[in-house]
Design a protein around this motif. Sequence first.
Motif, PDB file in Angstrom:
ATOM      1  N   VAL A  22       0.836  -1.205   0.000  1.00  0.00           N
ATOM      2  CA  VAL A  22       0.000   0.000   0.000  1.00  0.00           C
ATOM      3  C   VAL A  22       0.869   1.253   0.000  1.00  0.00           C
ATOM      4  CG1 VAL A  22      -1.725   1.310   1.280  1.00  0.00           C
ATOM      5  CG2 VAL A  22      -1.956  -1.159   1.070  1.00  0.00           C
ATOM      6  N   HIS A  23       1.933   1.248   0.814  1.00  0.00           N
ATOM      7  CA  HIS A  23       2.834   2.406   0.816  1.00  0.00           C
ATOM      8  C   HIS A  23       3.485   2.587  -0.544  1.00  0.00           C
ATOM      9  CE1 HIS A  23       2.912   1.850   5.358  1.00  0.00           C
ATOM     10  NE2 HIS A  23       2.346   3.029   5.141  1.00  0.00           N
ATOM     11  N   TRP A  73       3.749   5.354  -5.934  1.00  0.00           N
ATOM     12  CA  TRP A  73       3.493   5.341  -7.377  1.00  0.00           C
ATOM     13  C   TRP A  73       2.400   6.335  -7.750  1.00  0.00           C
ATOM     14  CZ3 TRP A  73       6.791   3.778 -10.796  1.00  0.00           C
ATOM     15  CH2 TRP A  73       7.730   2.811 -10.452  1.00  0.00           C
ATOM     16  N   CYS A  74       1.400   6.504  -6.890  1.00  0.00           N
ATOM     17  CA  CYS A  74       0.365   7.525  -7.124  1.00  0.00           C
ATOM     18  C   CYS A  74       0.983   8.913  -7.121  1.00  0.00           C
ATOM     19  CB  CYS A  74      -0.723   7.453  -6.060  1.00  0.00           C
ATOM     20  SG  CYS A  74      -2.031   6.282  -6.410  1.00  0.00           S
ATOM     21  N   ALA A  75       1.885   9.149  -6.180  1.00  0.00           N
ATOM     22  CA  ALA A  75       2.548  10.451  -6.105  1.00  0.00           C
ATOM     23  C   ALA A  75       3.379  10.712  -7.363  1.00  0.00           C
ATOM     24  CB  ALA A  75       3.426  10.529  -4.863  1.00  0.00           C
ATOM     25  N   LEU A  76       4.087   9.697  -7.835  1.00  0.00           N
ATOM     26  CA  LEU A  76       4.873   9.855  -9.058  1.00  0.00           C
ATOM     27  C   LEU A  76       3.966  10.123 -10.261  1.00  0.00           C
ATOM     28  CD1 LEU A  76       7.517   7.031  -8.494  1.00  0.00           C
ATOM     29  CD2 LEU A  76       7.877   9.513  -8.349  1.00  0.00           C
ATOM     30  N   TYR A  84       0.887   5.206 -12.822  1.00  0.00           N
ATOM     31  CA  TYR A  84      -0.455   4.920 -12.331  1.00  0.00           C
ATOM     32  C   TYR A  84      -0.804   3.446 -12.515  1.00  0.00           C
ATOM     33  CZ  TYR A  84      -5.436   5.453 -11.425  1.00  0.00           C
ATOM     34  OH  TYR A  84      -6.695   5.329 -10.906  1.00  0.00           O
ATOM     35  N   ALA A  85      -0.376   2.859 -13.612  1.00  0.00           N
ATOM     36  CA  ALA A  85      -0.618   1.428 -13.833  1.00  0.00           C
ATOM     37  C   ALA A  85       0.046   0.601 -12.736  1.00  0.00           C
ATOM     38  CB  ALA A  85      -0.105   1.007 -15.214  1.00  0.00           C
ATOM     39  N   VAL A 100      -6.721   9.613  -4.665  1.00  0.00           N
ATOM     40  CA  VAL A 100      -5.443  10.046  -4.098  1.00  0.00           C
ATOM     41  C   VAL A 100      -4.606  10.731  -5.170  1.00  0.00           C
ATOM     42  CG1 VAL A 100      -3.226   9.204  -3.191  1.00  0.00           C
ATOM     43  CG2 VAL A 100      -5.381   8.409  -2.191  1.00  0.00           C
ATOM     44  N   MET A 101      -4.493  10.099  -6.343  1.00  0.00           N
ATOM     45  CA  MET A 101      -3.711  10.685  -7.425  1.00  0.00           C
ATOM     46  C   MET A 101      -4.324  12.007  -7.888  1.00  0.00           C
ATOM     47  SD  MET A 101      -2.922   9.565 -11.311  1.00  0.00           S
ATOM     48  CE  MET A 101      -4.608   9.981 -11.661  1.00  0.00           C
TER      49      MET A 101
END
Length: 115
Positions: free
Chosen positions: A4-5, A10-13, A57-58, A72-73
């Motif tokens: 999850v972290h 990856w969402c932040a990127l 995102y993938a 979140v993204m």
Amino acid sequence: MNSVHAGYLWCALAAVASAAATFLIKMSSLQGSGLSLVRLLWLGGAGGAYALGFVCYAVALEKMQISLAYPVMTAMTMLLVALAGGIVLQETLTLSKIAGVVLIAAGAFVLSRPA
């Protein structure tokens, strides 16, 4: 780092890449109308940033539920775009814009909490 972290990372990127693409598109629009070489270079950079964000995102979706990853993204992207607009492009950060970003971020936080 647990899954999850890693998903949040990856969402932040993905958000950084998406915000960068949006910024590059805006920069292309400052080059005037029409398709000059300079404008196409800005747009090409935006396309590359979107592609990078798509890949990030993938990977995030491999590690998180879509019902969590997308808000979140999106919240992170909106925050980054608002900050870039205000700081770099000198766009006005009104109270309603700030409140909107805060509400979206709060919604993403609520969605991220366990039931």
